[in-house]
Design an enzyme around this catalytic site. Sequence first.
Site, PDB file in Angstrom:
ATOM      1  N   GLU A  72      72.537 -17.121-107.795  1.00  0.00           N
ATOM      2  CA  GLU A  72      72.947 -18.418-107.258  1.00  0.00           C
ATOM      3  C   GLU A  72      71.925 -18.967-106.252  1.00  0.00           C
ATOM      4  O   GLU A  72      72.275 -19.432-105.173  1.00  0.00           O
ATOM      5  CB  GLU A  72      74.332 -18.315-106.615  1.00  0.00           C
ATOM      6  CG  GLU A  72      75.419 -17.993-107.607  1.00  0.00           C
ATOM      7  CD  GLU A  72      76.811 -18.065-107.023  1.00  0.00           C
ATOM      8  OE1 GLU A  72      77.749 -18.399-107.771  1.00  0.00           O
ATOM      9  OE2 GLU A  72      76.978 -17.801-105.816  1.00  0.00           O
ATOM     10  N   GLU A 116      80.433 -16.752-113.902  1.00  0.00           N
ATOM     11  CA  GLU A 116      81.528 -16.368-113.014  1.00  0.00           C
ATOM     12  C   GLU A 116      82.639 -17.404-113.144  1.00  0.00           C
ATOM     13  O   GLU A 116      82.485 -18.544-112.697  1.00  0.00           O
ATOM     14  CB  GLU A 116      81.092 -16.309-111.545  1.00  0.00           C
ATOM     15  CG  GLU A 116      80.095 -15.232-111.207  1.00  0.00           C
ATOM     16  CD  GLU A 116      79.757 -15.219-109.724  1.00  0.00           C
ATOM     17  OE1 GLU A 116      80.461 -15.901-108.931  1.00  0.00           O
ATOM     18  OE2 GLU A 116      78.779 -14.553-109.351  1.00  0.00           O
TER      19      GLU A 116
END
Length: 629
Positions: free
Chosen positions: A200, A274
């Site tokens: 991320e 996710e």
Amino acid sequence: MGRPKSATAASALKWLGVSMCMAFAAAGAGRAATKQPGSPPASHALSVQHGKFMLDGKPFQIISGEMHYPRIPREYWRSRLKMAKAMGLNTITSYVFWNAHESTPGVYDFQGQNDLAEFIREAQQEGLYVILRPGPYVCAEWEFGGFPSWLLKDQDIKVRSTDPKFMRPVQRWLHRLGSEVAGLQLARGGNIIAVQVENEYGSFGDDQVYLDGIRRTLVDSGFDKSLLYTSDSADRPGALPDLPVVINFGTGHAKEKFAQLHRWRPDGPSMTGEYWAGWFDHWGAPHHTADASVEAKELAWMLGQGYSVSMYMFHGGTSFGWMNGANWDEDSYQPDVTSYDYDAPLGESGRPSPKYFALRKAIAEATQKAPPPLPEIPSTQAIAGITLNESASLWDNLPTPTMSHELKTMEDLDQAYGDILYRKKVVAETAGELVIDGLHDYAQIYVDGALVGTLDRRLKQNKLAVKLAKGSTLDILVENSGRINFGKELLKERKGILGSVSVKGSALSDWQIYSLPLSNYASLNYSSKPCRQAPCFYRGSFDAAMSGSASADTFLDTTGLTKGFAWLNGHPLGRIWKIGPQRTLYVPGVWLKPKGNQLTVIDLQGAGRPVLNMLKQPILDAKATAALP
């Protein structure tokens, strides 16, 4: 995972609009995987065509769930993997936690609960593929996002950057990791089908040189370049142009987020790396839950579109020991609790929740495949009346201090976790506001041994009115409540007192500094007398019922304790804090013995002789205690 609420492209194999083989040459580092009954065939090759995964030329939909090997007792890995298979998953996703494997520079631990290669092999034996996320930054509500605290001893280091002081240990670590698990990739007979680059990064920065440096280090460490991808939850991807991107998001946002992913990478693949199937908890805040029916409906929609999904978390487990992280949101420090239950389909102790069955049904209907039968769910046990009849005051067991003109942090003293004590002899009478500049994270202030107040970074407290007589002893006991694991704040996340201590505007100097990692709790001078001067260590013994060769799981009720930590038979269970929402600590049955179990706790404020109980079920939201037996 991580978020607050609120020029080698030509040489890489293309993922965009063309078929991409994820298998690679059999040569390279790492232990070879052994073929096991029920494991994926060694000849598999995964590719992407028109935004869809293909396995051996046939459509393949990744249906994955995240679970983390250090958050699960090793003895339970197999049962958790069986529960994943029984829910309909075909893949397991896991981060790799650098600080768990290299707590001391150059010394590596891949034993016991840190045996990542064995975790991957056991997944293969259960017929599950693995997506590996080695970071080196992982977030994961894990202490310092998985970075080892010793990086911070250098005051000028810049993590998640091309700073050589950071990249040199990263390269050393990833090369060692590759020697451990690169041989478990798909074309070598293993089951690793993808490897994530960093984590991320779009939520942190946009340094393409840094990202490419991590990518090249992974390749140099034995991970095939065609398996690599990036993931993001931000509005812009922290990505490299020739790598695929997957997107991360929470319940209720699938349609908009997949539209965003398709703008980033119109030619795919279409995958959420996710899908947040719950949320994590902070001390002093409510316990989080999510609507299982909404999640089941949304999962069914994603699978019906042919999209691939990895649920975060399928099984959260426990951030045992000091491994909880902390968030930084809107200028607020938010330390996480020890439980990582996450309201996941499989609860903290490995038992299915109603959400498990709702998602299991959604997967079965979407895939038109009946899942394997559910394994037997073991019972739990209660143990009443554990008397902690031995005690030791912290003040009677202080180590040799470091003498220093200025204040030092834990990292300056090569200390990772626990507490640190700053002691000062007062040379002149004074009264006024005591101000701590850079308190990380929770302080108890004593004058001549008497507690005069506390300061809490969560509440942005840094000052306290004091009266100090000439010759008095000022003690400031500071707890590391967990290093921040997300955002720019982690760049300065040292522990202890980072700045100065002043009274009436005058800075104090010449300190005795006691490093208190609390690792020697078993060798203190315990007495059978009640502890009268907190902080106090307590310990006591108890027996546990056995069923066959094992004992049932249970949950330590921390009612009656204020703030501290607990150990069982040498295993660090985790943190205690009466503000909740967590009021129990998970006690795995495999850590219990029939006779003579030793429970030890430290309570920073309590004194006396506590009696504790263990319960059949957890209390993760203290407001719900009235409904529990």
